[in-house]
Design an enzyme around this catalytic site. Structure first.
Site, PDB file in Angstrom:
ATOM      1  N   SER A 173      -7.566  -3.119  18.120  1.00  0.00           N
ATOM      2  CA  SER A 173      -6.938  -1.797  18.218  1.00  0.00           C
ATOM      3  C   SER A 173      -5.459  -1.885  18.604  1.00  0.00           C
ATOM      4  CB  SER A 173      -7.741  -0.949  19.201  1.00  0.00           C
ATOM      5  OG  SER A 173      -7.320   0.386  19.202  1.00  0.00           O
ATOM      6  N   ASP A 209       4.955  -8.165  11.298  1.00  0.00           N
ATOM      7  CA  ASP A 209       5.549  -7.521  10.116  1.00  0.00           C
ATOM      8  C   ASP A 209       7.070  -7.526  10.156  1.00  0.00           C
ATOM      9  OD1 ASP A 209       3.112  -7.073   9.002  1.00  0.00           O
ATOM     10  OD2 ASP A 209       3.048  -4.916   9.378  1.00  0.00           O
ATOM     11  N   LYS A 237      -9.811  -3.605  13.957  1.00  0.00           N
ATOM     12  CA  LYS A 237     -10.100  -2.192  14.206  1.00  0.00           C
ATOM     13  C   LYS A 237      -8.855  -1.381  13.871  1.00  0.00           C
ATOM     14  CE  LYS A 237     -11.510   1.198  17.692  1.00  0.00           C
ATOM     15  NZ  LYS A 237     -10.324   2.074  17.624  1.00  0.00           N
TER      16      LYS A 237
END
Length: 553
Positions: free
Chosen positions: A293, A304, A318
């Protein structure tokens, strides 16, 4: 002629729009009717059961079971929270409760203090790990379930209580004042060497970002110019805290995560809003299969933007967002309302619960359906299966004897005995028990049960089971017995064969008696393969640069 031709062109779309509007209105009405009808059926059913069922029923319990069974058809995160569970839910989301600040649990003979948290009433009053709890105020708690003992220890802040415990052979009584307890999101941070800072982030409850910021600023003040952020075993939590933590390392105005769901009000793009504390400090993030999460948002966003090297194992996967909605009578429901997407555009949700509902099986996103996305530097990353590290570290495995010694509480009990005999030890990172201490542990085990099945024994059992069905079993039976005898003989040597492993486990448990949770975490960093790998990246900028560029793929 032109006008005649034009009229149908305008008229037909108008008819279609009106028809589609009527159709949508009808579908919505049908859906509302079906919903109202089924709610009425459910309420009528409960009333009739209460009236006619042969035995008395507990309506609250029955309805709660029905609601939970219904929600289980959706996903594990959509959850009903009745009024009586609100305090526990608040503690999970905020990390706050009022009590004495200690983890308690059952160790076979009764409930005991497993970990007093530093700076809170239990630790300040002098309660120690392995203190058996005998009485709370006037209530004898010997033999009571842990949940009941825990409730007795909690209560309104600033209220007094007394706790009677058995420590070794002494019975002691402590007077405490309950306080508002806030469980730390950062249970430990420190320098691993002259330049390397380390932050353990265990949760994402309220103030997680403030705690990480404080740790980062302090480490930089102490001279740390590179950082390990440990998100292993972090189950996640509040999304806004994840955004704030990313903002510590990413410039203002950058997208961190966006949420997309069925309703417009849950669709939102979260961006960094502040000047970062340090946008250049080299970072390695540690993740594993229990990082989930919010932990995945932090790790994924930093990956990223090619801001950090990720080391460890693939995260949980998740990518679902929950919203807590109040219900009548102070109940609540936590509903999955959206999926989140990190800066590259990928959603890392690994299990397709919609598909699971259809066939009853857990359905992971197949590799053939995973899509490619790119980081800021053009590195290829995939969606649909958690966050994959840039460098893999295999999970540390322990010998069966080690598991058995821990599960049987022998390590715990020896550490307690050691604590009673030794007033102090060296610092957590350098402490290790001596060979003489290890021999004492072997004597301590004499007469104690710690039987276990080795991997080889299990394989032999399976071989014997299948061999019994073969015609030649009698011919090889004696050979199998001879091998089993040799394995049993070797098993007696397992303590010595796995001496260093057992010594490390014992040392970490002993450290917890003197330095509590913080010390135990620090002691565990010694000989940690993921931490060791992280250090190699932080000490080699060229290696880090190679991983964080597209040419590395």
């Amino acid at each position: 002629m032109i006008q005649k031709l034009k009229k149908p062109v305008v008229f037909i779309p108008l008819i279609l729009v009106l028809f589609s509007g009527v159709f949508a209105f009808q579908v919505k009405n049908d859906k509302l009717f079906a919903l109202a009808k089924n709610i009425d059926i459910f309420a009528t059913l409960v009333r009739e059961l209460d009236s006619y069922y042969v035995d008395e029923i507990d309506a609250d319990q029955l309805v709660t079971i029905g609601i939970n069974a219904m929600l289980e058809e959706l996903d594990p995160y959509t959850e009903y929270i009745p009024e009586e569970d609100s305090d526990d839910f608040r503690m999970l989301t905020t990390g706050e409760y009022a009590g004495i600040g200690a983890l308690i649990g059952n160790r076979g003979e009764g409930n005991m203090v497993l970990m007093p948290y530093t700076g809170f009433p239990a630790q300040s009053a002098g309660l120690k790990i392995a203190d058996y709890i005998l009485k709370i105020d006037s209530v004898d708690v010997v033999g009571k379930p842990t949940s009941e003992v825990s409730e007795l220890l909690k209560g309104p802040a600033n209220t007094p209580l007394s706790v009677k415990v058995l420590r070794d052979t002494d019975t002691l009584e402590f007077s405490l004042i309950r306080k508002k307890i806030t469980i730390k999101n950062v249970p430990f941070y420190g320098k691993l060497d002259d330049k390397t800072g380390y932050i353990k982030l265990a949760d994402f409850t309220t103030n997680a970002s403030a705690e990480v910021r404080n740790a980062l600023v302090n480490l930089k003040f102490q001279g740390a110019d590179r950082l390990i952020l440990d998100l292993r075993d972090n189950p996640g939590g509040l999304l806004n805290e994840a955004v704030e933590i990313v903002n510590l390392f990413i410039p203002k105005g950058k997208e961190v995560v966006k949420t997309l769901g069925k309703l417009q009000n849950v669709n939102y793009t979260y961006k960094t809003t502040k000047t970062p504390v340090d946008k250049d400090i080299p970072i390695v993030v540690l993740i594993n299969e229990r990082s989930a999460s919010a932990a995945e948002i932090v790790a994924g966003a930093l990956q990223d933007y090619d801001r950090a090297v990720l080391v460890g194992r693939k995260s949980f996967g998740k990518g679902l967002v929950q919203t807590t909605i109040p219900l009548t009578y102070n109940a609540q429901v936590k509903i999955t309302t959206a999926k989140y997407y990190i800066p590259s555009g990928r959603c890392i949700q690994a299990i397709d619960y919609a598909q699971s509902r259809e066939n009853g099986a857990i359905t992971s996103v197949p590799d053939s359906l995973r899509k490619e996305f790119k980081t800021a530097n053009g590195r290829v990353v995939l969606d649909g299966a958690g966050i994959e590290p840039d460098d893999l570290v295999e999970e540390v495995t322990y010998a069966p004897i080690s598991y058995t010694l821990v599960a049987g509480n022998h390590v715990f009990d020896f550490a307690t005995q050691y604590f009673y005999k030794h007033k102090s030890i060296s610092n957590p990172m350098t402490f290790t028990i001596s060979d003489q201490d290890f021999e004492e542990f072997k004597k301590f085990l004499v007469g104690k049960e710690y039987d276990y099945t080795t991997y080889t024994e299990k394989s032999l059992e399976d071989l014997e089971k299948y061999a019994e069905k073969e015609v030649y079993f009698e011919e090889i039976k004696s050979q199998l017995e001879a091998i089993k005898a040799k394995v049993n003989h070797s098993k007696e040597q397992d303590l010595d064969n796995h001496k260093e492993e057992v010594k490390k486990i014992l040392s970490e448990e002993i450290v917890s008696r003197y330095y509590f949770q913080e010390g135990m975490i620090e002691a565990g960093l010694d000989q940690d393969p993921a931490v060791d790998m992280a250090k190699t990246y932080l000490s080699d900028p060229l290696k880090t640069s190679k991983v964080l560029t597209s040419s590395a793929k």
